[in-house]
Design a protein around this motif. Structure first.
Motif, PDB file in Angstrom:
ATOM      1  N   THR A 195       0.836  -1.201   0.000  1.00  9.69           N
ATOM      2  CA  THR A 195       0.000   0.000   0.000  1.00  9.69           C
ATOM      3  C   THR A 195       0.868   1.247   0.000  1.00  9.69           C
ATOM      4  O   THR A 195       0.568   2.237  -0.663  1.00  9.69           O
ATOM      5  CB  THR A 195      -0.903   0.018   1.245  1.00  9.69           C
ATOM      6  N   MET A 196       1.988   1.187   0.752  1.00 13.83           N
ATOM      7  CA  MET A 196       2.881   2.329   0.838  1.00 13.83           C
ATOM      8  C   MET A 196       3.498   2.652  -0.524  1.00 13.83           C
ATOM      9  O   MET A 196       3.544   3.812  -0.937  1.00 13.83           O
ATOM     10  CB  MET A 196       3.974   2.006   1.843  1.00 13.83           C
ATOM     11  N   LEU A 197       3.948   1.606  -1.235  1.00  8.90           N
ATOM     12  CA  LEU A 197       4.570   1.846  -2.533  1.00  8.90           C
ATOM     13  C   LEU A 197       3.540   2.345  -3.544  1.00  8.90           C
ATOM     14  O   LEU A 197       3.833   3.178  -4.397  1.00  8.90           O
ATOM     15  CB  LEU A 197       5.246   0.566  -3.042  1.00  8.90           C
ATOM     16  N   PHE A 198       2.309   1.850  -3.410  1.00  8.05           N
ATOM     17  CA  PHE A 198       1.219   2.328  -4.261  1.00  8.05           C
ATOM     18  C   PHE A 198       0.948   3.803  -3.971  1.00  8.05           C
ATOM     19  O   PHE A 198       0.877   4.635  -4.883  1.00  8.05           O
ATOM     20  CB  PHE A 198      -0.026   1.473  -3.983  1.00  8.05           C
ATOM     21  N   ALA A 199       0.865   4.134  -2.669  1.00  3.93           N
ATOM     22  CA  ALA A 199       0.631   5.528  -2.279  1.00  3.93           C
ATOM     23  C   ALA A 199       1.779   6.417  -2.727  1.00  3.93           C
ATOM     24  O   ALA A 199       1.574   7.589  -3.056  1.00  3.93           O
ATOM     25  CB  ALA A 199       0.454   5.625  -0.766  1.00  3.93           C
ATOM     26  N   ASP A 200       2.988   5.855  -2.765  1.00  5.58           N
ATOM     27  CA  ASP A 200       4.158   6.613  -3.204  1.00  5.58           C
ATOM     28  C   ASP A 200       3.950   7.125  -4.617  1.00  5.58           C
ATOM     29  O   ASP A 200       4.182   8.295  -4.916  1.00  5.58           O
ATOM     30  CB  ASP A 200       5.379   5.695  -3.140  1.00  5.58           C
TER      31      ASP A 200
END
Lengths: 151, 262
Positions: free
Chosen positions: B249-254
């Motif tokens: 999710t973090m990399l997607f949000a990035d």
């Protein structure tokens, strides 16, 4: 662990973190906490092609400011470049602003050639401007026109 | 209606239900942050756990990431004769991308998994039900301090990571490869703009929120897991899920944050 030790360790972390954060914000982000160290000057160019926000403004080869904003004026179809000039540097009303390239493929920057009249007020406009030189156009003009002459 | 049933289980409805539950959970937690009474002591404890205890690993990670970025950029730039851009390259890549992302991944591994396991075990041993019996709001007592602590600690840790990384880059670039210190620092100060700082700060806030949201929600709703795995096995499962899901999710949000700001 005692409550005091916990608070001290948390405090140390917060202090280190805040020091790093303020270093990044003030040094890298050029955050101005102590009022404005720069004043705005605008110049209108027929072409600001390749010029970017954050590009240098140079006078005599010395950095005196940054390009703050580039907009397009729909009334007279000119590129309006707002520059932030250091407070210590005064610019003459009849100075000339030209967009130049550092090296052949280098970044574009604004070169200020000094004039001799009164100094500009903050927010004033440099009326004499020279647009960015399009190297491709120059080369093609030179190559094709000289080719035509041979015929 | 939602009909994607396999083996008698409606997976699509299940997914929507879990998303809704997690969303309400986040709103409940955030609401407890802004409404009084404020609990300072649990907050300090969580900042200590997420922030202070992660400081050393962040410093070590920051030094080596800064060094390897400088090494790689030096090797690339020297081929084009543009070594004077080293400071700008190191500063921008750390500020905009590597700082927030690597700090986020390290904190997920160090604090996110621990928080998920802690809350999962509390749920397992009915400690959360006990809190509710004693009229203690578990959201206020367990969730809100962790969310707020992450929102405070992660940006600070990111700032430490970037600053230390710039130092590591200085060591490799200036001391080992003898790039002039002036061109390293002035190039960096010129290239990094205010919007890059804003981007780094936004990312670290978003990442901090995501990682603690996923960790606390996974632990908190351990007993509602549809796969039917409970007990110690359930804790191990949700902890693994937390690390995987929050990293993804973090990399997607990035990407989302980058594309919104650029």
């Amino acid at each position: 662990m005692s409550e005091k030790k916990l608070q001290v360790l948390t405090g140390i972390f917060m202090v280190i973190g805040l020091i790093c954060l303020s270093y990044l914000a003030i040094k890298l982000g050029e955050l101005n906490l102590l009022g404005n160290e720069r004043y705005p000057v605008i110049a209108k160019f027929t072409s600001a092609s390749g010029l970017r926000v954050g590009a240098y403004v140079e006078a005599g080869g010395v950095r005196v400011g940054l390009v703050d904003k580039i907009e397009f004026d729909t009334d007279d179809y000119l590129a309006v470049v707002t520059m932030a000039i250091d407070n210590t540097v005064h610019i003459h009303e009849d100075a000339m602003a030209s967009i130049r390239t550092a090296g052949i493929i280098g970044d574009k920057y604004v070169k200020i050639t000094p004039g001799g009249l009164d100094y500009l007020e903050p927010g004033g406009e440099i009326t004499e401007t020279e647009p960015s030189i399009n190297l491709e156009e120059l080369i093609s003009k030179y190559v094709f026109e000289s080719g035509d002459k041979k015929k | 209606m939602l009909t994607l049933a396999i083996d008698g289980k409606n997976y699509l409805l299940d997914l929507v239900e879990r998303l809704g539950r997690a969303g309400i959970f986040l709103l409940m937690g955030l609401w407890r942050i802004v409404t009084p009474p404020y609990k300072l002591q649990p907050l300090i404890k969580q900042i200590y756990f997420i922030g202070s205890r992660s400081l050393l690993v962040i410093v070590v990670a920051g030094v080596f990431v800064g060094m390897v970025v400088a090494l790689q950029f030096y090797d690339t730039l020297v081929r084009f004769g543009s070594v004077s851009l080293l400071g700008a390259a190191v500063g921008l890549s750390l500020m905009r991308e590597l700082g927030p992302v690597i700090t986020g991944l390290v904190i997920i591994g160090r604090a996110g998994s621990a928080i998920c396991a802690e809350i999962g075990i509390m749920r397992n041993e009915s400690q959360i039900d006990a809190l509710e019996c004693m009229a203690i709001d578990p959201y206020r007592y367990l969730i809100a301090p962790r969310l707020l602590a992450a929102l405070i600690s992660v940006p600070l840790l990111t700032a430490v990571f970037i600053t230390v990384g710039i130092g590591g880059g200085y060591f490799v670039g200036v001391i080992l490869f003898e790039v002039s210190p002036g061109s390293y620092f002035i190039g960096m100060y010129d290239a990094v703009l205010w919007q890059d700082i804003v981007m780094g700060a936004t990312k670290s806030l978003v990442f901090g929120l995501i990682m603690i949201w996923v960790a606390t929600a996974k632990g908190f709703f351990l007993h509602l897991d549809k796969s039917g795995v409970h007990g110690s096995e359930g804790v191990s499962k949700v902890t693994t899920d937390t690390v995987v899901l929050s990293s993804i999710t973090m990399l997607f949000a990035d990407y989302i944050v980058s594309s919104l700001i650029l």
